[in-house]
Write an enzyme that holds these catalytic residues in place. Structure first.
Site, short mmCIF file in Angstrom:
data_model
loop_
_atom_site.label_atom_id
_atom_site.label_comp_id
_atom_site.label_asym_id
_atom_site.label_seq_id
_atom_site.Cartn_x
_atom_site.Cartn_y
_atom_site.Cartn_z
N CYS A 17 0.70 -1.21 -0.02
CA CYS A 17 0.06 -0.01 0.22
C CYS A 17 0.82 1.28 0.12
O CYS A 17 0.40 2.17 -0.25
CB CYS A 17 -1.00 0.05 1.25
SG CYS A 17 0.12 -0.11 2.74
N MET A 159 -4.14 -3.22 -2.46
CA MET A 159 -3.09 -2.29 -2.22
C MET A 159 -3.74 -1.47 -1.11
O MET A 159 -4.73 -2.08 -0.08
CB MET A 159 -2.51 -1.71 -3.36
CG MET A 159 -2.25 -2.53 -4.29
SD MET A 159 -1.28 -3.97 -4.08
CE MET A 159 -0.91 -4.68 -5.60
N SER A 160 -3.51 -0.16 -1.24
CA SER A 160 -4.03 0.85 -0.19
C SER A 160 -5.77 1.20 -0.37
O SER A 160 -6.04 1.75 0.60
CB SER A 160 -3.17 2.09 -0.21
OG SER A 160 -2.02 1.90 0.22
N VAL A 161 -6.32 0.61 -1.23
CA VAL A 161 -7.74 0.63 -1.10
C VAL A 161 -8.18 0.15 0.10
O VAL A 161 -9.20 0.45 0.74
CB VAL A 161 -8.31 0.02 -2.40
CG1 VAL A 161 -9.55 -0.42 -2.30
CG2 VAL A 161 -8.30 0.87 -3.49
#
Length: 444
Positions: A17, A159-161
Site C-alpha cells: 500500500c 493495495m491501499s484501497v
C-alpha cells in the site's frame, strides 16, 4: 536489518500500500518499461507448466514476484505466494448486479493532465496497465473489462484501497459509539502508550494527521519503513535478527516527530494501528469483522482474503484481495449512503462524514500537487469537486471512485510499473471525470 537489494525488494513488496514504493528506483535504475501489451502476463506465460520454465517461475522468497513485469501476474495471485486469512462471503446466494452494458464508453475522449493530445477511454486502459475495471451507473454494470490473468472470478490485490475499507469499519464503530474518535490511542491499546501513537487521538489516526518519525523513503536503507516491512515478513528471520517480529511489535517502536494534528502525512502504519484498535475492541480481526459486518451482507460473489504476518495478523494497511465485482458492490453501497441488498449495512452518518471531508489546509501540507483542494477523512480521499466525488486509492493504479452526482461507481485493478499514483493520475483523473460527464447526461 537485512540490507541487500534483494531483501529490500521483497520487504518493499510486503508494504503493497505504501505510496512511493519502487517508483523512484524505477525511474533512476531501469529503462522505460514494456507497455501493457508487451508485459501482458498471460502472453508471457508466468507460472504456466508442470513445472513452469525456470525463467517464468515467480517466487515470494527471493523477491522475484515483485519485479516488473512478473508483478502483473503476482497481483492476481497473492494467495499462491504468501500466507493469507479468509474473509468469508457467507453461505447465502450471491446477489447479482444488473447489467446494461454500453458500447459508447470506449470512444469517450479526454485530455490527460499536462498533455496537448487527447486519448480515448479504451486507450487509457492500456496506458494505466489495467487488469480489470467495472463501471456501475445507477446500480447497473455499464462497463466491464479484464486483461492479463485477472478474470471475473479471480481476485486481485487492493493495495491501499484496503485502508479505505478499514477506515470505513473504524468510522462505523465510531458512529455506533463503540469507539470514541476523541480518545487517545493508548486508552485502547496500552501497549502503544510509549510509542508515537500513544497520545494521538483516534481521529488523528483516521485522518492521518499523526506526526511520526517514520520515513517511507525506499531509497534510504535506514528508513523506518524497512523495519516495519521486516517485522511483517512472514518468512523466518535471520539468526542474528533482534528487531520486531510482527506488526504489533513494530508499531510499539515507532516514535513521534513533531506535533500531532498539524498536517496530513500519509503513513501506512496509521491503518495498522486502526486495525489493532478494531481487533482489541471488537474481539474480531479486520478480516473477520469485514466478513461479518459487510462482506456477508453485500451478497458478494467471492470470499475476499488478507495477507498476514508470521502470527496471522491481517495487513490492515494494504493486504486485502477481492473480486472486482465485489469491490463494486462495496462502492455502490457507499454511493447509496450505506444501503445495499435491501439493508442498511453501514450508518448513513458514516458516509455523510466521509463526504464532508477532512481539513483541506492540513491536507495541503501533504505534498500532492495534482490533488489541490482535496482532503482526507476516515482514510478516504475526498475531491470536494462539484460532483462530491470521493475515492480509495492504492499503488500501481488501484481505485474505487464514487461520484454521487453522476450516480457512478468505478472500480479498477491495475499493475502499473510505477507504484506512485502520481504516474497514473494525469490519465486516470480526467478519464474518470469524462466518463462521469458522459453518464450524467444520459436520460433515465
Amino acid at each position: 536489518m537485512v540490507r541487500n537489494d534483494l531483501s529490500r525488494r521483497m520487504m518493499c513488496a510486503l508494504l503493497l500500500c505504501s505510496i512511493g514504493c519502487m517508483s523512484a528506483a524505477w525511474a533512476a535504475d531501469t529503462p522505460v518499461p514494456p507497455d501493457a501489451l508487451a508485459s501482458d502476463p498471460a502472453k508471457l506465460g508466468w507460472m504456466v507448466g508442470s513445472p513452469p520454465p525456470p525463467d517464468r517461475i515467480v517466487r515470494f522468497e527471493d523477491g522475484s514476484y515483485w519485479n516488473f513485469p512478473a508483478l502483473r501476474w503476482s497481483v492476481s495471485n497473492f494467495r499462491q505466494l504468501m500466507p493469507t486469512v479468509n474473509t468469508s462471503r457467507g453461505l447465502a446466494a450471491p446477489v447479482p448486479l444488473p447489467r446494461a452494458l454500453r458500447t459508447d464508453i470506449d470512444a469517450i475522449r479526454f485530455t490527460p493532465i499536462g498533455a496537448s493530445k487527447s486519448m480515448t477511454w479504451k486507450e487509457a486502459l492500456a496506458a494505466n496497465y489495467t487488469d480489470g475495471i467495472v463501471v456501475l451507473h445507477r446500480g447497473r454494470i455499464v462497463y466491464e473489462h479484464y486483461s492479463g490473468v485477472l478474470k471475473a472470478d479471480g481476485q486481485h490485490g487492493a493495495m491501499s484501497v484496503t485502508k479505505s475499507v478499514i477506515g470505513t469499519l473504524g468510522a462505523t464503530l465510531v458512529s455506533e459509539g463503540r469507539l470514541d474518535a476523541g480518545k487517545r490511542v493508548a486508552e485502547y491499546i496500552p501497549e502503544l502508550a510509549q510509542s508515537a501513537f500513544g497520545n494521538a487521538t483516534l481521529r488523528q489516526i483516521l485522518d492521518m494527521t499523526t506526526a511520526l518519525k517514520y520515513s517511507e523513503d525506499y531509497a534510504d536503507p535506514e528508513a523506518e519503513v524497512w523495519a516495519h516491512a521486516q517485522a511483517g515478513n512472514p518468512l523466518p528471520k535471520p539468526k542474528d535478527y533482534t528487531g520486531p517480529r510482527n506488526y504489533y511489535e513494530s508499531l510499539q517502536r515507532i516514535q513521534a516527530q513533531g506535533q500531532h494534528g498539524t498536517a496530513f502525512a500519509y503513513k501506512t502504519v496509521n491503518t495498522d494501528v486502526l486495525g489493532w484498535i478494531i481487533a482489541r475492541v471488537t474481539g474480531r480481526s479486520v478480516a473477520e469483522l469485514l466478513s461479518e459486518r459487510i462482506w456477508q451482507r453485500l451478497g458478494a460473489e467471492q470470499d475476499a482474503y488478507f495477507t498476514v504476518d508470521s502470527i496471522g495478523t491481517p495487513f490492515a494497511g494494504g493486504g486485502l484481495n477481492t473480486g472486482l465485482r465485489d469491490l463494486a458492490r462495496f462502492g455502490e453501497m457507499l454511493r447509496n449512503n450505506g444501503k445495499f441488498n435491501g439493508q442498511q449495512i453501514i450508518p448513513k452518518a458514516v458516509v455523510d462524514d466521509i463526504r464532508r471531508g477532512g481539513d483541506k489546509e492540513l491536507f495541503s501540507k501533504g505534498g500532492y500537487p495534482l490533488l489541490q483542494g482535496w482532503s482526507y477523512r476516515n482514510m478516504w480521499w475526498v475531491t470536494h469537486d462539484e460532483d462530491g466525488a470521493f475515492m480509495a486509492r492504492g499503488v500501481h493504479g488501484q481505485r474505487i471512485h464514487i461520484d454521487p452526482k453522476a450516480e457512478m461507481v468505478i472500480v479498477r485493478y491495475a499493475s502499473h510499473p510505477v507504484a506512485s499514483n502520481a504516474a497514473n493520475d494525469p490519465t486516470t483523473l480526467p478519464a474518470f471525470n469524462a466518463l462521469a460527464q458522459h453518464l450524467r447526461n444520459l436520460p433515465r
